[in-house]
Motif scaffolding. Sequence first.
Motif, PDB file in Angstrom:
ATOM      1  N   THR A 142     -21.202  39.603  -9.506  1.00 17.75           N
ATOM      2  CA  THR A 142     -21.739  39.525 -10.871  1.00 17.75           C
ATOM      3  C   THR A 142     -20.685  39.931 -11.887  1.00 17.75           C
ATOM      4  O   THR A 142     -20.954  39.966 -13.076  1.00 17.75           O
ATOM      5  N   THR A 143     -19.483  40.247 -11.400  1.00 18.70           N
ATOM      6  CA  THR A 143     -18.413  40.680 -12.293  1.00 18.70           C
ATOM      7  C   THR A 143     -17.566  39.490 -12.729  1.00 18.70           C
ATOM      8  O   THR A 143     -17.510  38.471 -12.041  1.00 18.70           O
ATOM      9  N   PRO A 144     -16.893  39.604 -13.864  1.00 20.16           N
ATOM     10  CA  PRO A 144     -15.986  38.530 -14.287  1.00 20.16           C
ATOM     11  C   PRO A 144     -14.850  38.343 -13.280  1.00 20.16           C
ATOM     12  O   PRO A 144     -14.515  39.270 -12.531  1.00 20.16           O
ATOM     13  N   PHE A 145     -14.280  37.162 -13.276  1.00 21.54           N
ATOM     14  CA  PHE A 145     -13.132  36.862 -12.422  1.00 21.54           C
ATOM     15  C   PHE A 145     -12.013  37.840 -12.752  1.00 21.54           C
ATOM     16  O   PHE A 145     -11.694  38.065 -13.924  1.00 21.54           O
ATOM     17  N   GLY A 146     -11.413  38.436 -11.735  1.00 19.21           N
ATOM     18  CA  GLY A 146     -10.369  39.434 -11.925  1.00 19.21           C
ATOM     19  C   GLY A 146      -9.043  38.867 -12.386  1.00 19.21           C
ATOM     20  O   GLY A 146      -8.127  39.601 -12.725  1.00 19.21           O
ATOM     21  N   GLY A 147      -8.927  37.545 -12.396  1.00 20.00           N
ATOM     22  CA  GLY A 147      -7.696  36.901 -12.840  1.00 20.00           C
ATOM     23  C   GLY A 147      -6.959  36.241 -11.697  1.00 20.00           C
ATOM     24  O   GLY A 147      -7.223  36.482 -10.527  1.00 20.00           O
ATOM     25  N   PHE A 148      -6.032  35.386 -12.086  1.00 21.18           N
ATOM     26  CA  PHE A 148      -5.196  34.679 -11.125  1.00 21.18           C
ATOM     27  C   PHE A 148      -3.777  35.184 -11.304  1.00 21.18           C
ATOM     28  O   PHE A 148      -3.200  35.071 -12.389  1.00 21.18           O
ATOM     29  N   TYR A 149      -3.227  35.751 -10.269  1.00 26.64           N
ATOM     30  CA  TYR A 149      -1.897  36.355 -10.309  1.00 26.64           C
ATOM     31  C   TYR A 149      -0.914  35.427  -9.619  1.00 26.64           C
ATOM     32  O   TYR A 149      -1.170  34.969  -8.505  1.00 26.64           O
ATOM     33  N   VAL A 150       0.200  35.149 -10.301  1.00 27.63           N
ATOM     34  CA  VAL A 150       1.158  34.152  -9.829  1.00 27.63           C
ATOM     35  C   VAL A 150       2.552  34.745  -9.723  1.00 27.63           C
ATOM     36  O   VAL A 150       3.045  35.365 -10.665  1.00 27.63           O
ATOM     37  N   ASP A 151       3.157  34.515  -8.588  1.00 29.80           N
ATOM     38  CA  ASP A 151       4.575  34.792  -8.419  1.00 29.80           C
ATOM     39  C   ASP A 151       5.265  33.434  -8.334  1.00 29.80           C
ATOM     40  O   ASP A 151       5.255  32.781  -7.297  1.00 29.80           O
ATOM     41  N   ALA A 152       5.805  33.001  -9.466  1.00 35.90           N
ATOM     42  CA  ALA A 152       6.494  31.705  -9.533  1.00 35.90           C
ATOM     43  C   ALA A 152       7.960  31.897  -9.155  1.00 35.90           C
ATOM     44  O   ALA A 152       8.532  32.960  -9.391  1.00 35.90           O
ATOM     45  N   ALA A 153       8.529  30.886  -8.573  1.00 33.99           N
ATOM     46  CA  ALA A 153       9.939  30.896  -8.172  1.00 33.99           C
ATOM     47  C   ALA A 153      10.263  32.140  -7.345  1.00 33.99           C
ATOM     48  O   ALA A 153      11.235  32.841  -7.597  1.00 33.99           O
ATOM     49  N   THR A 154       9.407  32.397  -6.365  1.00 41.01           N
ATOM     50  CA  THR A 154       9.547  33.582  -5.524  1.00 41.01           C
ATOM     51  C   THR A 154       9.553  33.167  -4.062  1.00 41.01           C
ATOM     52  O   THR A 154       8.685  32.423  -3.619  1.00 41.01           O
ATOM     53  N   SER A 155      10.502  33.682  -3.323  1.00 44.42           N
ATOM     54  CA  SER A 155      10.617  33.358  -1.900  1.00 44.42           C
ATOM     55  C   SER A 155       9.467  33.960  -1.113  1.00 44.42           C
ATOM     56  O   SER A 155       9.042  35.097  -1.356  1.00 44.42           O
ATOM     57  N   GLY A 156       8.985  33.220  -0.150  1.00 47.04           N
ATOM     58  CA  GLY A 156       7.958  33.706   0.757  1.00 47.04           C
ATOM     59  C   GLY A 156       8.487  34.781   1.694  1.00 47.04           C
ATOM     60  O   GLY A 156       7.709  35.446   2.373  1.00 47.04           O
ATOM     61  N   SER A 157       9.796  34.981   1.729  1.00 40.93           N
ATOM     62  CA  SER A 157      10.364  36.024   2.586  1.00 40.93           C
ATOM     63  C   SER A 157      10.108  37.423   2.028  1.00 40.93           C
ATOM     64  O   SER A 157      10.243  38.409   2.750  1.00 40.93           O
TER      65      SER A 157
END
Length: 116
Positions: free
Chosen positions: A39-54
């Motif tokens: 019932t709570t608002p969406f906490g947001g979408f957090y993005v790590d752009a141009a970031t290695s999966g390592s």
Amino acid sequence: MNIFGYGRGSTLKQVTTLLKQEEMCVAYYNFAFAMGKTTTPFGGFYVDAATSGSIPMFEREAGLEMLNLMKPGDLVVISEKDRAFRSCLDACNTLDLLLERKLCMHMLDCPFDLST
């Protein structure tokens, strides 16, 4: 329960991929909200752009920011496991950290309940 979304792009050119990841996470939230699971608002979408999966998820700038906002019982949603993890060992370490903090993760491309 708060629901947060997380995405990662390997290069700055992956704008479409990041938008798709966000759409999938928001759709998951909208469904959970409609079903009464939150019932709570969406906490947001957090993005790590141009970031290695390592780099482990919670050592990345946005991943760490999101983790620091989460409280026990909260949920992080990722559209695809390869956006969060580089290997099975990385996934296990990340999931162990979440369990220690009483947090949960849903990977939309894996039909597993990781909360149990």
